[in-house]
Design an enzyme around this catalytic site. Structure first.
Site, PDB file in Angstrom:
ATOM      1  N   ARG A  74       0.832  -1.206   0.112  1.00  0.00           N
ATOM      2  CA  ARG A  74       0.022   0.009  -0.179  1.00  0.00           C
ATOM      3  C   ARG A  74       0.953   1.462  -0.104  1.00  0.00           C
ATOM      4  NH1 ARG A  74      -4.358  -2.193   3.864  1.00  0.00           N
ATOM      5  NH2 ARG A  74      -2.556  -1.735   5.163  1.00  0.00           N
ATOM      6  N   LYS A 181       3.240 -19.991   6.553  1.00  0.00           N
ATOM      7  CA  LYS A 181       2.262 -20.332   7.621  1.00  0.00           C
ATOM      8  C   LYS A 181       1.740 -19.144   8.438  1.00  0.00           C
ATOM      9  CE  LYS A 181       5.715 -21.180  11.096  1.00  0.00           C
ATOM     10  NZ  LYS A 181       5.358 -20.054  12.333  1.00  0.00           N
ATOM     11  N   HIS A 211      10.297 -23.337   6.672  1.00  0.00           N
ATOM     12  CA  HIS A 211      11.418 -23.116   6.358  1.00  0.00           C
ATOM     13  C   HIS A 211      12.464 -24.026   7.025  1.00  0.00           C
ATOM     14  CE1 HIS A 211      11.578 -20.912  10.364  1.00  0.00           C
ATOM     15  NE2 HIS A 211      12.978 -20.930  10.254  1.00  0.00           N
ATOM     16  N   LYS A 215      16.504 -25.832   5.766  1.00  0.00           N
ATOM     17  CA  LYS A 215      17.928 -26.062   6.350  1.00  0.00           C
ATOM     18  C   LYS A 215      18.578 -27.200   5.909  1.00  0.00           C
ATOM     19  CE  LYS A 215      15.868 -23.731  10.564  1.00  0.00           C
ATOM     20  NZ  LYS A 215      16.517 -22.609  10.845  1.00  0.00           N
ATOM     21  N   ASP A 268       2.463 -22.386  16.590  1.00  0.00           N
ATOM     22  CA  ASP A 268       3.510 -21.749  15.877  1.00  0.00           C
ATOM     23  C   ASP A 268       4.583 -22.573  15.274  1.00  0.00           C
ATOM     24  OD1 ASP A 268       5.226 -19.415  15.108  1.00  0.00           O
ATOM     25  OD2 ASP A 268       6.096 -19.459  16.969  1.00  0.00           O
ATOM     26  N   HIS A 273       7.255 -27.290  12.146  1.00  0.00           N
ATOM     27  CA  HIS A 273       8.657 -27.593  12.054  1.00  0.00           C
ATOM     28  C   HIS A 273       8.705 -28.905  12.820  1.00  0.00           C
ATOM     29  CE1 HIS A 273       8.813 -23.485  10.723  1.00  0.00           C
ATOM     30  NE2 HIS A 273       9.063 -22.854  11.899  1.00  0.00           N
ATOM     31  N   LYS A 371      10.011 -20.417  24.190  1.00  0.00           N
ATOM     32  CA  LYS A 371      10.510 -19.042  24.023  1.00  0.00           C
ATOM     33  C   LYS A 371      11.201 -18.628  25.269  1.00  0.00           C
ATOM     34  CE  LYS A 371       8.459 -18.032  20.047  1.00  0.00           C
ATOM     35  NZ  LYS A 371       9.553 -18.142  18.899  1.00  0.00           N
TER      36      LYS A 371
HETATM   37  C1  BG6 Z   1       9.333 -19.477  12.840  1.00  0.00           C
HETATM   38  C2  BG6 Z   1       8.260 -19.172  14.327  1.00  0.00           C
HETATM   39  O1  BG6 Z   1       8.468 -20.265  12.238  1.00  0.00           O
HETATM   40  O2  BG6 Z   1      10.578 -19.939  13.293  1.00  0.00           O
HETATM   41  C3  BG6 Z   1       9.012 -18.443  15.421  1.00  0.00           C
HETATM   42  O3  BG6 Z   1       7.055 -18.564  13.851  1.00  0.00           O
HETATM   43  C4  BG6 Z   1      10.259 -18.779  15.528  1.00  0.00           C
HETATM   44  O4  BG6 Z   1       8.233 -18.097  16.535  1.00  0.00           O
HETATM   45  C5  BG6 Z   1      11.038 -19.165  14.098  1.00  0.00           C
HETATM   46  O5  BG6 Z   1      11.272 -17.839  16.165  1.00  0.00           O
HETATM   47  C6  BG6 Z   1      12.189 -20.090  14.654  1.00  0.00           C
HETATM   48  O6  BG6 Z   1      12.997 -19.971  13.269  1.00  0.00           O
HETATM   49  P1  BG6 Z   1      14.494 -20.579  13.325  1.00  0.00           P
HETATM   50  O7  BG6 Z   1      14.955 -20.768  11.835  1.00  0.00           O
HETATM   51  O8  BG6 Z   1      15.337 -19.319  13.935  1.00  0.00           O
HETATM   52  O9  BG6 Z   1      14.712 -21.695  14.271  1.00  0.00           O
END
Ligand code: BG6
Length: 519
Positions: A74, A181, A211, A215, A268, A273, A371
């Site tokens: 935007r 996601k 993601h 890795k 999350d 993952h 966290k």
């Molecule tokens: C993300 C989560 O998918 O992965 C985050 O939404 C998290 O909360 C992150 O911090 C961690 O990614 P990585 O690659 O640093 O382990």
């Protein structure tokens, strides 16, 4: 010749017969002419991960000469303003060194389209911009659309792309959509989301980013298991006592309330993952590394996976309270900006799963994430059973634990084997030692960032590292019962920042006669 014989003679469909593809797979592949459109270019992900990854690919010579990048947002920006934003993001976050000539070439293909998602005029301008790029730079009508936007905007953007004819191009051109996601917040909403996306883009054109799959260390799970003779014979319930998958982070959630409050740790990262890690660690050997074979094995594994019960004893959740991260005093979640004072969002989650198949019957898989824990570390640990008999006096083996194989996903990427060894001296005493493989010392090259690999694969149309619809839905199916259970049972237990999580997580494993590893 029968049609089956004809098919065999011609090599059969490519995905069934990898031998037909005689290309040396070690050579890097460069995508054909194409452009990438990013929706949501003003967000964090675009600046921290996507723009730097695009530059890093260009720097490694992996993008086609025609490659063009179009930002859609935007903001009242001209092409030059957007280009400056990309430039700054690259300078700040790229993995590889900044080279002016690489940047100049990339910048020639950068464009910006101003508009909101409900503005048909903006999509007409986008179409015009892409057509111009086709003519001027030779992007050949091939486009990937990266939706780095909240899921509630997916439907509108997909529909706009459909209306403007960009979603299903003709004449051999391709159009792909990349989604980030969260893929829904439960099974029902994931199904609805998938239906929306699939009503515009066929499944083979949908690339869902997890993601973790980009890795190197995650891909190495398959190499470790299926390229060696050493591990696979013990990779089953005869030898493995339990599997622990840990993803702990030391960061807090300051600044992320908008996304995280109401979502929580399980949605999350466990839904995506950690369950993907579980699938790769637990699945059977695929017939080959074609995408369908890999996906089929992951789907089989996820279909056999379910929560252990009763959930009050086999799960734990927590919320970080104030504490110390090293020498820094940090606030609790409820004091973080943007979180409601009575938020019940969990920042720590642990679950126990079992897998109903011959390989894993009776082996619990423990998954935990949090966290503001003591350290940032992601690892997969196979804890082996104790030797059936120890021909030593008890005192000689007091410091001998269970053998373990630990795949260190990050940081300090590598693999550790833990086993017992004789302590030097005139007595027989056995103590745990470890043997390490470390990427840093074994290989000269640095690993590419996950997003470099994943963006490249989108442009190549290589789907192996992207979870399909069925994997996403199966993961929600596994997780939904615990999310519902938690929603109806009180609030998460507070844990002090800088520790390894709430006491209930330790109790959970003690009850099952196990202990969490301390990475
Ligand atoms: C993300 C989560 O998918 O992965 C985050 O939404 C998290 O909360 C992150 O911090 C961690 O990614 P990585 O690659 O640093 O382990």
């Amino acid at each position: 010749m029968t049609s089956a014989a004809q098919r065999a003679a011609s090599g059969g469909p490519g995905w069934l017969n990898p031998l037909r593809d005689k290309r040396d797979k070690r050579m890097p592949r460069i995508p054909g002419p194409c452009g990438l459109v990013i929706f949501g270019v003003t967000g964090d992900l675009a600046r921290k991960k996507l723009m730097p990854a695009i530059y890093d690919l260009a720097n490694r010579g992996l993008l086609p000469a025609s490659f063009s990048l179009v930002g859609f947002a935007r903001r009242e920006w001209a092409d030059e303003n957007f280009s400056q934003v990309v430039h700054d993001a690259v300078k700040k976050n790229a993995r590889t060194p900044f080279r002016q000539e690489v940047w100049d070439r990339l910048a020639e293909g950068i464009r910006f389209v101003q508009g909101s998602f409900d503005d048909e005029g903006a999509f007409a301008r986008l179409t015009e911009t892409l057509e111009k790029l086709d003519a001027e730079r030779g992007t050949a009508g091939n486009h990937a659309f990266y939706l780095s936007i909240p899921p509630n905007a997916f439907q509108m953007v997909c529909e706009q792309l459909q209306k403007s004819g960009l979603a299903r191009p003709q004449n051999g051109r391709w159009s792909r959509v990349v989604i980030e996601k969260p893929f829904g917040h439960d099974l029902q909403s994931a199904r609805e989301l998938n239906a929306v996306v699939n009503s515009v883009f066929p499944e083979e054109s949908v690339f869902r980013i997890d993601h973790y799959l980009g890795k190197e260390t995650v891909q190495n799970i398959l190499a470790l298991r299926f390229a060696n003779e050493l591990y696979e014979p013990i990779w089953n319930a005869n030898y493995v006592d339990s599997v622990q998958i840990t993803m702990s982070e030391d960061i807090g959630l300051g600044g992320r309330a908008g996304y995280y409050d109401g979502v929580g740790a399980a949605r999350d990262v466990i839904q995506n993952h950690l369950l993907q890690l579980l699938a790769l660690v637990g699945m059977e050997e695929p017939a080959n590394f074609g995408p369908r074979q890999l996906q089929a094995e992951k789907i089989k594994m996820l279909s056999a996976t379910r929560l252990m019960h009763p959930l009050d004893q086999t799960t734990a959740r927590g919320q970080y309270a104030a504490g110390w991260q090293g020498s820094v005093k940090v606030p609790g979640l409820l004091e973080e900006e943007g979180f409601s004072k009575d938020s019940t969002t969990e920042t720590f989650a642990a679950i126990a799963l079992e897998v109903d198949n011959r390989r894993w019957a009776g082996v619990p898989f423990f998954l935990r994430t949090g966290k503001r824990l003591a350290r940032r570390v992601t690892e997969v640990a196979l804890i082996l059973k104790k030797a059936p008999f120890l021909p030593f006096d008890k005192t000689m083996t007091e410091e001998l634990g269970q053998n373990a194989l630990v795949i260190r996903i990050q940081p300090d990427e590598g693999i550790t084997t833990r086993f017992g060894s004789k302590v030097p001296g005139s007595q027989m005493e056995v103590r745990d030692v470890s043997m390490d493989f470390s990427y840093g010392s074994a290989f000269a090259e640095d690993s590419p960032e996950a997003y470099e690999r994943l963006i490249l694969d989108v442009l190549l149309g290589e789907p192996s590292l992207f979870p399909v619809n069925a994997e996403v839905e199966l993961s929600w199916e596994i997780l939904d019962p615990v999310l519902n259970y938690w929603a109806e049972h009180g609030r998460p237990e507070a844990y002090e920042s800088g520790t390894w999580g709430p006491p209930s997580a330790f109790d959970m494993l003690h009850r099952m006669g196990r202990e969490w590893r301390r990475p």
